[in-house]
Design a protein around this motif. Structure first.
Motif, PDB file in Angstrom:
ATOM      1  N   ASP A   1      33.292 -37.238  22.854  1.00  0.00           N
ATOM      2  CA  ASP A   1      32.711 -38.199  21.929  1.00  0.00           C
ATOM      3  C   ASP A   1      33.268 -37.920  20.544  1.00  0.00           C
ATOM      4  O   ASP A   1      33.982 -36.938  20.342  1.00  0.00           O
TER       5      ASP A   1
ATOM      6  N   SER B   1      31.595 -41.382  14.205  1.00  0.00           N
ATOM      7  CA  SER B   1      32.185 -42.638  13.741  1.00  0.00           C
ATOM      8  C   SER B   1      32.645 -42.604  12.283  1.00  0.00           C
ATOM      9  O   SER B   1      33.472 -43.423  11.882  1.00  0.00           O
TER      10      SER B   1
ATOM     11  N   ILE C   1      38.864 -41.905  12.067  1.00  0.00           N
ATOM     12  CA  ILE C   1      38.362 -43.134  12.693  1.00  0.00           C
ATOM     13  C   ILE C   1      38.448 -44.262  11.675  1.00  0.00           C
ATOM     14  O   ILE C   1      38.052 -44.104  10.518  1.00  0.00           O
TER      15      ILE C   1
ATOM     16  N   GLN D   1      37.407 -47.128   9.537  1.00  0.00           N
ATOM     17  CA  GLN D   1      36.082 -47.442   9.028  1.00  0.00           C
ATOM     18  C   GLN D   1      35.890 -48.956   8.927  1.00  0.00           C
ATOM     19  O   GLN D   1      36.863 -49.699   8.775  1.00  0.00           O
TER      20      GLN D   1
ATOM     21  N   HIS E   1      33.980 -54.376  14.714  1.00  0.00           N
ATOM     22  CA  HIS E   1      34.189 -52.933  14.564  1.00  0.00           C
ATOM     23  C   HIS E   1      33.203 -52.156  15.442  1.00  0.00           C
ATOM     24  O   HIS E   1      33.594 -51.214  16.138  1.00  0.00           O
ATOM     25  N   ALA E   2      31.943 -52.541  15.427  1.00  0.00           N
ATOM     26  CA  ALA E   2      30.925 -51.876  16.250  1.00  0.00           C
ATOM     27  C   ALA E   2      31.267 -52.001  17.732  1.00  0.00           C
ATOM     28  O   ALA E   2      31.118 -51.039  18.495  1.00  0.00           O
TER      29      ALA E   2
ATOM     30  N   LEU F   1      33.937 -49.541  18.684  1.00  0.00           N
ATOM     31  CA  LEU F   1      33.400 -48.188  18.817  1.00  0.00           C
ATOM     32  C   LEU F   1      32.706 -48.005  20.170  1.00  0.00           C
ATOM     33  O   LEU F   1      32.873 -46.975  20.830  1.00  0.00           O
TER      34      LEU F   1
ATOM     35  N   ARG G   1      33.855 -45.433  23.134  1.00  0.00           N
ATOM     36  CA  ARG G   1      32.946 -44.433  23.706  1.00  0.00           C
ATOM     37  C   ARG G   1      32.815 -44.597  25.221  1.00  0.00           C
ATOM     38  O   ARG G   1      32.742 -43.625  25.955  1.00  0.00           O
TER      39      ARG G   1
ATOM     40  N   TRP H   1      40.561 -44.292  22.595  1.00  0.00           N
ATOM     41  CA  TRP H   1      40.229 -44.373  21.182  1.00  0.00           C
ATOM     42  C   TRP H   1      41.306 -45.037  20.343  1.00  0.00           C
ATOM     43  O   TRP H   1      41.181 -45.121  19.125  1.00  0.00           O
TER      44      TRP H   1
ATOM     45  N   VAL I   1      40.416 -47.472  17.571  1.00  0.00           N
ATOM     46  CA  VAL I   1      39.507 -47.060  16.500  1.00  0.00           C
ATOM     47  C   VAL I   1      40.045 -45.898  15.669  1.00  0.00           C
ATOM     48  O   VAL I   1      39.369 -45.452  14.749  1.00  0.00           O
TER      49      VAL I   1
ATOM     50  N   GLU J   1      23.993 -38.743  15.039  1.00  0.00           N
ATOM     51  CA  GLU J   1      24.721 -39.772  15.786  1.00  0.00           C
ATOM     52  C   GLU J   1      25.062 -39.316  17.205  1.00  0.00           C
ATOM     53  O   GLU J   1      24.810 -40.040  18.173  1.00  0.00           O
TER      54      GLU J   1
ATOM     55  N   GLU K   1      23.507 -40.674  20.703  1.00  0.00           N
ATOM     56  CA  GLU K   1      24.432 -41.196  21.721  1.00  0.00           C
ATOM     57  C   GLU K   1      24.197 -40.504  23.067  1.00  0.00           C
ATOM     58  O   GLU K   1      24.241 -41.142  24.110  1.00  0.00           O
TER      59      GLU K   1
END
Length: 163
Positions: free
Chosen positions: A14, A17, A22, A24, A42-43, A46, A50, A55, A58, A148, A152
């Motif tokens: 993981d 963020s 990463i 932004q 963007h969300a 992410l 995950r 990745w 991102v 965070e 998660e």
């Protein structure tokens, strides 16, 4: 509902963020899309990163984010944490810290090198988990890391239809 057998519940990587490696979210609209659409996109990226472990979409080109090695929470640990919140025995930030400490197995980051040692301590409820000193180390970098990644871990343990 599709069930996943325990053999498929494996450790995962993981990331935080807000890691400088990463990408932004935008602070203002730069295209015809509204800022809300850009933030939603963007969300979504992410979430996809995950879920898939890919990745590329991102990360900042040429940069590598810290990879947190995490172990999925067992159902019993998830229930213990959620029950503690419900009884108002602990707040959501403390619950996230416990989830982080249970799930955390290590971190790979060239900038941190060997500075993070996985110290374990025994607990009555959760077995051997990362010591408070480990969470405190990441809190000194950014207090949101533990929150965070702990949240998660709980979300992953609560996901009824994993991707």
């Amino acid at each position: 509902m599709s069930l996943r057998p325990p053999s498929n519940v494996v450790a995962y990587d993981d990331f935080f963020s807000a890691d400088p490696a990463i990408v932004q979210p935008p602070k203002e609209r730069t295209t015809e899309q509204s800022l809300k659409e850009l933030l939603d996109e963007h969300a979504r990226k992410l979430v996809v990163a995950r879920e898939t472990g890919r990745w590329e979409d991102v990360t900042v080109p040429g940069r590598t984010p810290a990879r947190f090695k995490m172990q999925p929470l067992t159902g019993n640990v998830r229930r213990e944490i959620l029950d503690a919140i419900e009884r108002r025995g602990i707040g959501s930030h403390r619950a996230a810290q416990i989830a982080f400490r249970v799930a955390f197995k290590g971190v790979t980051d060239p900038e941190l090198g060997d500075t993070v040692k996985l110290e374990l301590e025994d607990t009555d409820r959760y077995g051997k988990i990362a010591a408070i000193a480990v969470a405190d180390f990441f809190d000194r970098i950014d207090p949101q890391i533990v929150t965070e990644l702990g949240n998660e871990a709980v979300r992953r343990a609560s996901d009824l239809s994993p991707k």
